[in-house]
Design a protein around this motif. Structure first.
Motif, PDB file in Angstrom:
ATOM      1  N   ASN A 167      -6.219   2.206   5.725  1.00 50.30           N
ATOM      2  CA  ASN A 167      -5.889   0.694   5.816  1.00 50.30           C
ATOM      3  C   ASN A 167      -4.571   0.492   6.363  1.00 50.30           C
ATOM      4  O   ASN A 167      -4.419  -0.465   7.174  1.00 50.30           O
ATOM      5  N   VAL A 168      -3.608   1.320   6.275  1.00 50.87           N
ATOM      6  CA  VAL A 168      -2.420   1.002   6.801  1.00 50.87           C
ATOM      7  C   VAL A 168      -2.423   1.284   8.498  1.00 50.87           C
ATOM      8  O   VAL A 168      -2.095   0.191   9.216  1.00 50.87           O
ATOM      9  N   VAL A 169      -2.959   2.001   8.838  1.00 52.26           N
ATOM     10  CA  VAL A 169      -3.432   2.553  10.240  1.00 52.26           C
ATOM     11  C   VAL A 169      -4.006   1.148  10.896  1.00 52.26           C
ATOM     12  O   VAL A 169      -3.684   0.685  11.778  1.00 52.26           O
ATOM     13  N   ARG A 170      -5.086   0.721  10.186  1.00 51.55           N
ATOM     14  CA  ARG A 170      -5.958  -0.220  10.681  1.00 51.55           C
ATOM     15  C   ARG A 170      -4.913  -1.649  10.713  1.00 51.55           C
ATOM     16  O   ARG A 170      -4.965  -2.429  11.955  1.00 51.55           O
ATOM     17  N   ARG A 171      -4.203  -1.959   9.793  1.00 50.32           N
ATOM     18  CA  ARG A 171      -3.420  -3.122   9.660  1.00 50.32           C
ATOM     19  C   ARG A 171      -2.325  -3.031  10.684  1.00 50.32           C
ATOM     20  O   ARG A 171      -2.022  -3.856  11.416  1.00 50.32           O
ATOM     21  N   SER A 172      -1.703  -1.699  10.836  1.00 48.13           N
ATOM     22  CA  SER A 172      -0.576  -1.662  12.085  1.00 48.13           C
ATOM     23  C   SER A 172      -1.378  -2.054  13.547  1.00 48.13           C
ATOM     24  O   SER A 172      -0.737  -2.594  14.352  1.00 48.13           O
ATOM     25  N   ALA A 173      -2.428  -1.604  13.708  1.00 48.31           N
ATOM     26  CA  ALA A 173      -3.148  -1.763  14.940  1.00 48.31           C
ATOM     27  C   ALA A 173      -3.214  -3.306  14.957  1.00 48.31           C
ATOM     28  O   ALA A 173      -3.478  -3.856  16.027  1.00 48.31           O
ATOM     29  N   GLU A 174      -3.841  -3.794  13.693  1.00 54.60           N
ATOM     30  CA  GLU A 174      -4.048  -5.290  13.979  1.00 54.60           C
ATOM     31  C   GLU A 174      -2.892  -6.173  14.463  1.00 54.60           C
ATOM     32  O   GLU A 174      -2.823  -6.939  15.382  1.00 54.60           O
ATOM     33  N   ILE A 175      -1.611  -5.648  13.848  1.00 60.23           N
ATOM     34  CA  ILE A 175      -0.412  -6.252  14.186  1.00 60.23           C
ATOM     35  C   ILE A 175      -0.088  -6.158  15.656  1.00 60.23           C
ATOM     36  O   ILE A 175       0.354  -7.019  16.407  1.00 60.23           O
ATOM     37  N   LYS A 176      -0.113  -4.817  15.956  1.00 61.85           N
ATOM     38  CA  LYS A 176       0.135  -4.631  17.480  1.00 61.85           C
ATOM     39  C   LYS A 176      -0.571  -5.361  18.358  1.00 61.85           C
ATOM     40  O   LYS A 176      -0.010  -5.940  19.352  1.00 61.85           O
ATOM     41  N   GLY A 177      -1.884  -5.462  18.121  1.00 62.73           N
ATOM     42  CA  GLY A 177      -2.817  -6.409  18.919  1.00 62.73           C
ATOM     43  C   GLY A 177      -2.412  -7.843  19.046  1.00 62.73           C
ATOM     44  O   GLY A 177      -2.251  -8.460  19.994  1.00 62.73           O
ATOM     45  N   ILE A 178      -1.984  -8.321  17.920  1.00 67.99           N
ATOM     46  CA  ILE A 178      -1.513  -9.752  17.869  1.00 67.99           C
ATOM     47  C   ILE A 178      -0.338 -10.026  18.680  1.00 67.99           C
ATOM     48  O   ILE A 178       0.048 -10.994  19.338  1.00 67.99           O
ATOM     49  N   GLU A 179       0.477  -9.033  18.451  1.00 65.98           N
ATOM     50  CA  GLU A 179       2.078  -8.960  19.107  1.00 65.98           C
ATOM     51  C   GLU A 179       1.720  -8.980  20.552  1.00 65.98           C
ATOM     52  O   GLU A 179       2.337  -9.855  21.279  1.00 65.98           O
ATOM     53  N   PHE A 186       5.496  12.587  -1.754  1.00 62.07           N
ATOM     54  CA  PHE A 186       5.117  11.368  -0.780  1.00 62.07           C
ATOM     55  C   PHE A 186       5.986  11.668   0.509  1.00 62.07           C
ATOM     56  O   PHE A 186       7.040  11.607   0.437  1.00 62.07           O
ATOM     57  N   ASP A 187       5.284  11.463   1.716  1.00 56.08           N
ATOM     58  CA  ASP A 187       5.538  11.899   2.934  1.00 56.08           C
ATOM     59  C   ASP A 187       5.174  10.176   3.737  1.00 56.08           C
ATOM     60  O   ASP A 187       4.340  10.181   3.910  1.00 56.08           O
ATOM     61  N   GLU A 188       6.345   9.208   3.631  1.00 55.19           N
ATOM     62  CA  GLU A 188       5.994   8.132   4.375  1.00 55.19           C
ATOM     63  C   GLU A 188       5.299   8.103   5.526  1.00 55.19           C
ATOM     64  O   GLU A 188       4.424   7.485   5.679  1.00 55.19           O
ATOM     65  N   ALA A 189       6.004   8.855   6.315  1.00 56.52           N
ATOM     66  CA  ALA A 189       5.566   8.668   7.830  1.00 56.52           C
ATOM     67  C   ALA A 189       4.263   9.174   8.017  1.00 56.52           C
ATOM     68  O   ALA A 189       3.421   8.701   8.639  1.00 56.52           O
ATOM     69  N   THR A 190       3.962  10.361   7.205  1.00 56.76           N
ATOM     70  CA  THR A 190       2.448  10.740   7.224  1.00 56.76           C
ATOM     71  C   THR A 190       1.428   9.689   6.682  1.00 56.76           C
ATOM     72  O   THR A 190       0.269   9.525   7.222  1.00 56.76           O
ATOM     73  N   PHE A 191       1.913   9.256   5.632  1.00 58.58           N
ATOM     74  CA  PHE A 191       1.072   8.225   4.981  1.00 58.58           C
ATOM     75  C   PHE A 191       0.735   6.960   6.045  1.00 58.58           C
ATOM     76  O   PHE A 191      -0.190   6.619   6.189  1.00 58.58           O
ATOM     77  N   ARG A 192       1.793   6.514   6.757  1.00 58.18           N
ATOM     78  CA  ARG A 192       1.655   5.357   7.601  1.00 58.18           C
ATOM     79  C   ARG A 192       0.720   5.824   8.657  1.00 58.18           C
ATOM     80  O   ARG A 192       0.025   5.007   9.195  1.00 58.18           O
ATOM     81  N   ASN A 193       0.734   7.234   9.065  1.00 62.54           N
ATOM     82  CA  ASN A 193       0.025   7.459  10.393  1.00 62.54           C
ATOM     83  C   ASN A 193      -1.528   7.896   9.847  1.00 62.54           C
ATOM     84  O   ASN A 193      -2.538   7.977  10.808  1.00 62.54           O
ATOM     85  N   GLU A 248       0.892  -1.232  -0.073  1.00 61.86           N
ATOM     86  CA  GLU A 248      -0.093   0.152  -0.059  1.00 61.86           C
ATOM     87  C   GLU A 248       1.009   1.366  -0.243  1.00 61.86           C
ATOM     88  O   GLU A 248       0.714   2.443  -0.696  1.00 61.86           O
ATOM     89  N   ILE A 249       1.979   1.006   0.813  1.00 64.51           N
ATOM     90  CA  ILE A 249       2.781   2.343   0.849  1.00 64.51           C
ATOM     91  C   ILE A 249       3.601   2.505  -0.542  1.00 64.51           C
ATOM     92  O   ILE A 249       3.978   3.564  -0.813  1.00 64.51           O
ATOM     93  N   GLU A 250       3.932   1.453  -1.415  1.00 69.00           N
ATOM     94  CA  GLU A 250       4.840   1.457  -2.466  1.00 69.00           C
ATOM     95  C   GLU A 250       3.782   2.065  -3.468  1.00 69.00           C
ATOM     96  O   GLU A 250       3.947   3.039  -4.353  1.00 69.00           O
ATOM     97  N   LYS A 251       2.431   1.843  -3.426  1.00 69.32           N
ATOM     98  CA  LYS A 251       1.326   2.433  -4.199  1.00 69.32           C
ATOM     99  C   LYS A 251       1.277   3.894  -3.945  1.00 69.32           C
ATOM    100  O   LYS A 251       1.295   4.593  -4.910  1.00 69.32           O
TER     101      LYS A 251
END
Ligand code: GAP
Length: 512
Positions: free
Chosen positions: A143-155, A132-139, A120-123
């Motif tokens: 979709n990226v925010v939701r998935r990051s939260a999902e990973i954190k929850g599993i971790e 393109f500002d990667e840090a802002t995009f990540r935050n 998604e970030i590459e797109k």
């Protein structure tokens, strides 16, 4: 089969064909996940060991090396925690009958989610170009925010389960995430169970619990039990390190991916003893030092990354891996661990012997803290082989397989080839070999055309080939060919030593 799996298959085939790695006891159909190093593999392995030993021991005046026994008093492993806590949480798939590490299944699941985010970030990068500002995009990208939260929850959940031995909940997590067996595709899992990884055997002719000893699962304990021996006999002052290279054994359930995970393997470990409270400073020092050691090989910085441990081993207060991009993705190559005073304290308690450093300057006596660097020699071997293996298309339309192994680590440094097998050329070639072989591992080859001989040397990673022809007998010059550029040069025999040394000497790797 994916391109990456194809590459690993090619590497395994190449390693066997050219004498780097053979399946162990192959005439009896081999033994699962056990391999033998062949004539070139043994050379490459020795060179890697030498690179590590020089960088760690010879380049640090406060580090010395030892070679401890594989067998140790069985109480060692009680004290170190390995008898009680060196377990893997295992789960079986009832349909495929395959056994997995529960934490690895979860890690792989999270890696897939991570990969979706990276896509998604590459797109985003392609769409927005320079702005393109990667840090802002990540935050901000939903979709990226939701998935990051999902990973954190599993971790978080996984860490809690592993640290508190909640095996039922670990199984529920695997069920809830719908993780399927990669072989059967089913979710038909058994419960999660703990399995101790140490191999046990019996000492002497008496059997029973009292004679039970273990094959060491790490070389580190041989260093801890010798801490005072080395400190006193070597008059070492804190901070100082003890290094060791040697075999370790683990009854790995999921042994796979060629020499990446084996039951018998070799470790290169260093324990650095420091003043309590200074361990984080040294942890950072060794993280950087070890990363530089890897990067000096020139395989590209993007192929390495740090990965902080989620589940800390029973002895650590900070730990990370140096991960490397293998043909099957980023995986652990080396571990750097801040092991606190856990091991020395435990050995004090179990042996009843003091294991303390007396500082004459402060008149203080204390148990040092330890920062450890631990790298698998076989994994390092695989990293080098897979990064070096190239199938190149040449300008003239032909192809060649070349191993661009860093010259200082290449099994042979130079091949000497007489153009023909007569007219005194073989004798001249052997004269040159005699001149070079004290300093460089040298191969003689007179069979087939020169072109074929060059290809054979490319395939085993020899940095230089030297051809002796009829003119050599008159002008004392030879043709020297560079493995990587394939360029040829006519040079004096008297200059060969210098030319080869400039390229293959380890000095460049060690001092940058
Ligand atoms: N003394 C600490 C220790 O043993 P570890 O992370 O369990 O830490 C250190 O192992 C390194 O040993 C790993 O980073 C890896 O390179 C190597 N290693 C561990 N298990 C292995 C196996 N089954 N096969 C090959 N290499 C292995």
């Amino acid at each position: 089969m994916s391109v990456q799996e194809d590459k690993l298959k090619d590497i395994i085939g190449h390693a066997k064909e050219y004498g780097f790695v053979f399946p162990s006891s192959e005439i009896y159909d081999g033994l699962s996940a056990t391999y033998d190093y062949g004539q070139l593999g043994a050379e490459l392995k020795n060179n890697i060991k030498n690179y590590w030993w020089k960088a760690m021991v010879h380049m640090h005046e406060n580090i010395v090396g030892i070679d401890a026994a594989i067998f140790m008093h069985p109480t060692t492993w009680k004290a170190s925690g390995h008898v009680d806590a060196f377990n893997d949480p295992l789960i079986d798939n009832k349909d495929s009958k395959k056994r997995y590490r529960a934490d690895v299944l979860l890690e792989e699941h999270m890696e897939k989610i991570r990969a979706k985010n990276e896509k998604e970030i590459e797109k985003g990068r392609a769409k927005f170009g320079d702005s393109f500002d990667e840090a802002t995009f990540r935050n901000t990208n939903p979709n990226v925010v939701r998935r990051s939260a999902e990973i954190k929850g599993i971790e978080d959940k996984m860490r809690d389960c592993l640290e508190n031995s909640k095996l039922d909940e670990l199984k529920c997590l695997i069920d809830d995430l719908g993780i399927v067996c990669p072989i059967s595709g089913s979710k038909n899992w058994t419960e999660v169970r703990q399995f101790n990884l140490m191999f046990a055997t019996e000492l002497g002719s008496v059997s029973g619990e009292s004679a039970k000893i273990y094959l060491r699962p790490e070389t580190a304990q041989g260093i801890f039990v010798n801490f005072l021996n080395v400190q006193k006999s070597g008059r070492m002052k804190i901070p100082f390190g003890i290094a060791q290279i040697g075999k370790a054994f683990r009854n790995e359930i999921v042994a796979r991916q060629f020499i990446f995970r084996m039951r018998e393997f070799e470790q290169m470990e260093m324990q650095f003893f420091v003043k309590p409270g200074e361990e984080m400073k040294w942890y950072e020092y060794w993280k950087n030092f070890r990363m530089k050691w890897h990067m000096a090989l020139g395989f590209g910085d993007k192929n390495y990354r740090f990965h902080d441990h989620i589940k800390l081993a029973h002895y650590a207060n900070a730990a990370c891996d140096i991960e490397h991009e293998f043909p099957f993705g980023f995986k652990e190559l080396e571990g750097i661990h801040s092991r606190t005073d856990f091991d020395l304290k435990q050995h004090e308690e179990f042996s009843g012997k003091k294991l303390r450093f007396f500082d004459p300057e402060t008149n203080e006596s204390y148990i040092p803290f330890v920062v450890e660097t631990s790298i698998g020699l076989d994994r390092m071997f695989l990293a080098i082989l897979s990064q070096s293996y190239k199938n190149e298309k040449l300008e003239d339309g032909t192809e060649r397989v070349v191993l661009s192994i860093p010259p200082a680590l290449a099994p042979y440094k130079v091949a000497v080839l007489p153009l023909v097998k007569k007219d005194g050329l073989p004798e001249k070639a052997r004269e040159i070999i005699d001149m070079l072989k004290l300093d460089f591992n040298t191969q003689y080859d007179e069979k087939d055309s020169i072109g074929k001989r060059y290809r054979r040397q490319d395939a085993i990673g020899t940095p230089f080939s030297v051809t002796v022809d009829h003119d050599t007998l008159i002008d004392h010059k030879v043709t020297i060919r560079d493995r990587d550029t394939m360029l040829q040069d006519r040079v004096l025999i008297a200059d060969l030593h210098r030319i080869i040394d400039e390229k293959v000497n380890m000095r460049k790797l060690l001092v940058g």
